[in-house]
Design a protein around this motif. Structure first.
Motif, short mmCIF file in Angstrom:
data_model
loop_
_atom_site.label_atom_id
_atom_site.label_comp_id
_atom_site.label_asym_id
_atom_site.label_seq_id
_atom_site.Cartn_x
_atom_site.Cartn_y
_atom_site.Cartn_z
N GLY A 180 25.06 1.75 -19.58
CA GLY A 180 24.18 1.18 -20.70
C GLY A 180 23.89 -0.31 -21.12
N ALA A 181 24.51 -0.92 -20.21
CA ALA A 181 24.54 -2.28 -20.31
C ALA A 181 23.78 -3.15 -19.66
CB ALA A 181 25.80 -2.97 -20.38
N GLU A 182 22.39 -3.38 -19.94
CA GLU A 182 21.65 -4.34 -19.09
C GLU A 182 21.55 -5.44 -19.18
OE1 GLU A 182 16.90 -3.46 -17.31
OE2 GLU A 182 17.36 -2.59 -19.12
N VAL A 183 21.75 -6.29 -17.89
CA VAL A 183 21.73 -7.80 -18.08
C VAL A 183 20.29 -8.23 -18.07
CG1 VAL A 183 22.40 -9.64 -16.61
CG2 VAL A 183 24.17 -7.84 -16.81
N ALA A 184 20.00 -9.19 -18.72
CA ALA A 184 18.68 -9.83 -18.75
C ALA A 184 18.95 -11.40 -18.02
CB ALA A 184 18.19 -10.19 -20.19
N THR A 185 19.89 -12.01 -18.24
CA THR A 185 19.95 -13.07 -17.51
C THR A 185 21.32 -13.79 -17.17
OG1 THR A 185 18.12 -13.88 -19.06
CG2 THR A 185 19.22 -15.73 -17.91
N VAL A 186 21.54 -14.54 -15.87
CA VAL A 186 22.65 -15.02 -15.67
C VAL A 186 22.54 -16.35 -16.23
CG1 VAL A 186 24.04 -15.64 -13.81
CG2 VAL A 186 23.02 -13.47 -13.71
N GLU A 187 23.45 -16.92 -17.08
CA GLU A 187 23.38 -18.09 -17.67
C GLU A 187 24.14 -19.32 -16.78
OE1 GLU A 187 24.70 -17.72 -21.57
OE2 GLU A 187 22.54 -17.11 -22.21
N ARG A 198 23.63 -12.82 -20.08
CA ARG A 198 22.93 -12.26 -21.45
C ARG A 198 22.61 -10.98 -21.29
NH1 ARG A 198 21.04 -15.14 -25.81
NH2 ARG A 198 21.45 -16.91 -24.80
N LEU A 199 22.94 -9.82 -22.20
CA LEU A 199 22.38 -8.50 -21.83
C LEU A 199 20.80 -8.55 -22.71
CD1 LEU A 199 25.43 -6.40 -22.61
CD2 LEU A 199 24.68 -7.50 -20.53
N THR A 200 19.98 -7.56 -22.42
CA THR A 200 18.68 -7.27 -22.83
C THR A 200 18.92 -7.02 -24.31
OG1 THR A 200 19.07 -4.81 -22.27
CG2 THR A 200 17.64 -6.36 -20.72
N ILE A 221 16.73 -9.28 -12.53
CA ILE A 221 17.88 -10.44 -13.18
C ILE A 221 17.36 -11.77 -13.40
CG2 ILE A 221 20.15 -11.04 -13.45
CD1 ILE A 221 21.08 -8.65 -11.68
N GLU A 222 17.20 -12.36 -14.35
CA GLU A 222 16.56 -13.59 -14.60
C GLU A 222 17.67 -14.76 -14.68
OE1 GLU A 222 13.80 -13.61 -17.88
OE2 GLU A 222 12.94 -12.03 -17.05
N GLY A 223 17.32 -15.80 -14.44
CA GLY A 223 18.18 -17.02 -14.46
C GLY A 223 19.01 -17.30 -13.32
N ILE A 224 18.75 -16.65 -12.38
CA ILE A 224 19.42 -17.25 -11.00
C ILE A 224 18.56 -18.28 -10.52
CG2 ILE A 224 19.93 -16.42 -8.80
CD1 ILE A 224 20.18 -13.31 -9.91
N PRO A 225 18.96 -19.41 -10.09
CA PRO A 225 18.11 -20.48 -9.52
C PRO A 225 17.67 -20.02 -8.10
CG PRO A 225 20.32 -21.49 -10.45
CD PRO A 225 20.51 -19.66 -10.32
N HIS A 226 16.51 -20.45 -7.96
CA HIS A 226 15.75 -20.13 -6.74
C HIS A 226 16.51 -20.04 -5.52
CE1 HIS A 226 11.98 -19.46 -4.61
NE2 HIS A 226 12.17 -20.54 -3.88
#
Ligand code: GLY
Length: 396
Positions: A180-187, A198-200, A221-226
């Motif tokens: 139940g821990a959803e990742v929004a972004t890799v910093e 960062r979790l949602t 997952i956001e934040g991963i460079p192209h």
């Protein structure tokens, strides 16, 4: 301000078979591991998978590096299954069943002869059986059978038992496993280094290493460079679970027929699959697909028509543009992939976990993993450096 918790050596994103096995193996090596699963452990693609460990039956001549990786993993499976059973105190449903590839008609038989030649040219252990020989091995095969190939080394495992055991073994090894821990972004820091996730819900976990094992959900997952992204698309597979009220024994081998297969669990339960459909995130089960799968298998194993249907489901295989997995580090320091295993996720679980856990503690990339570097998908950006990040075990 976001809520910052204790730092982990490594955060694994994804609680399917691959992510759980990496968490277990990395924790065994002394790393401080946190695994984040957006839903429940093992409830995504792993739950739907049939669990065929069949690299030889599925071999394609154009995919030799993948064949070698698959074979290495199938070879590792008996030891992996024993160790996991021991570590978790749970049965993992490993079954040494072998595979028969069956030809129903002349066209199938011609195709099978070509498949046999290709496998023999690759030095793979497979034998040609006349229909009568195949029927001696599996009396339930239809009298109309033309020809079969026997692959004695292709086996099966129950993926639901596998993931349950991996959860238990991971916890016992000291991994923090969070459902139940959803990742929004890799910093990622301006110095091109992972700093956390960062979790949602806004929570931030600090870490220097992130392993993306989120299967088809990795794309969100956001934040991963192209230049460090791996494109992954879902390939839908519809699949049935059945049981024989009269117990085990209808078939004891995996039987493959053209695109379909039936996998015995050894106790009267069977898994029958699977379609290959490119329909995005659609997981509807349809009458037509179910009908076609049953028709194809019942033609070769007529007794399947007596089985009771327990479940019809659809899973999403994670496929990269070349349909081979992405395993290893990227050009972003501390960012790793272990995703895109397509039809081979359960099969490749032991070897993927071994490669990733080994590299996390500074081992060389094994030669057989070289073809699966995530950097092959880097577009436009400078190619990844060959620098390997080394991660010291906790307390070392
Ligand atoms: N490996 C079997 C499947 O993906 O259907």
């Amino acid at each position: 301000l976001p809520n910052r918790i204790r730092k982990s050596d490594v955060v694994v994103i994804g609680g399917g078979a691959i992510g759980l096995a990496i968490a277990w193996r990395a924790a065994q090596r002394g790393l401080g591991v946190t695994l984040l699963e957006r839903g429940r452990f093992g409830e995504g693609t792993s739950r739907v998978a049939a669990g065929m460990l069949a690299p030889i039956a599925e071999a394609r001549p154009t995919e030799q590096p993948l064949l070698h990786l698959n074979q290495a993993s199938v070879k590792a499976y008996p030891g992996f299954a024993d160790e996991l059973s021991e570590a978790s105190g749970m049965d993992v449903g490993y079954l040494r069943c072998g595979t028969l590839v069956a030809a129903r008609d002349r066209d199938d038989a011609e195709a099978l002869e070509r498949e046999l030649e290709m496998r023999l040219a690759l030095g793979l252990p497979v034998s040609r059986l006349r229909a009568s020989e195949a029927r001696r091995l599996e009396p339930a095969l239809a009298p109309s059978l033309r020809l079969a190939l026997e692959v004695a080394d292709d086996h099966a495992i129950d993926p639901r038992l596998l993931t349950a055991a991996l959860v238990e073994a991971g916890l016992r090894a000291g991994a923090r496993l969070r459902a139940g821990a959803e990742v929004a972004t890799v910093e990622v820091s301006p110095r091109n280094r992972v700093s956390g996730v960062r979790l949602t819900d806004g929570e931030v976990l600090e870490t220097e290493h992130v392993v993306i094992a989120g299967g088809v959900w990795s794309e969100a997952i956001e934040g991963i460079p192209h230049e460090a992204r791996v494109p992954i698309r879902p390939v839908k597979g519809q699949i049935l679970r059945l049981h024989d009220p009269s117990g085990a024994g209808l078939v004891s081998h995996i039987v493959r027929i053209a695109g379909s297969y039936i996998v015995p669990r050894g106790d009267g339960r069977y898994v029958l699959g699977a379609t290959m459909e490119e329909r995005g995130f659609d997981t509807a089960v349809t009458a037509g697909a179910t009908f076609e799968l049953l028709r194809e298998v019942i033609e070769v194993v007529p007794g399947v028509s007596e089985l009771v249907i327990d479940e019809v489901s659809a899973g999403l295989r994670p496929a990269t543009p070349d349909n081979a997995p992405a395993i290893g580090p990227t050009s972003v320091h501390g960012l790793w992939w272990a995703a895109g295993h397509h039809r081979n996720g359960i099969l490749l679980t032991p070897i993927t976990a071994e490669i990733v856990a080994g590299m996390l503690v500074g081992e060389q990339r094994p030669e057989l993993a070289a073809a699966f570097a995530p950097a092959r998908f880097a577009r436009g950006a400078a190619q990844s450096s060959t620098r390997r990040d080394r991660l010291m075990p906790v307390g070392a």
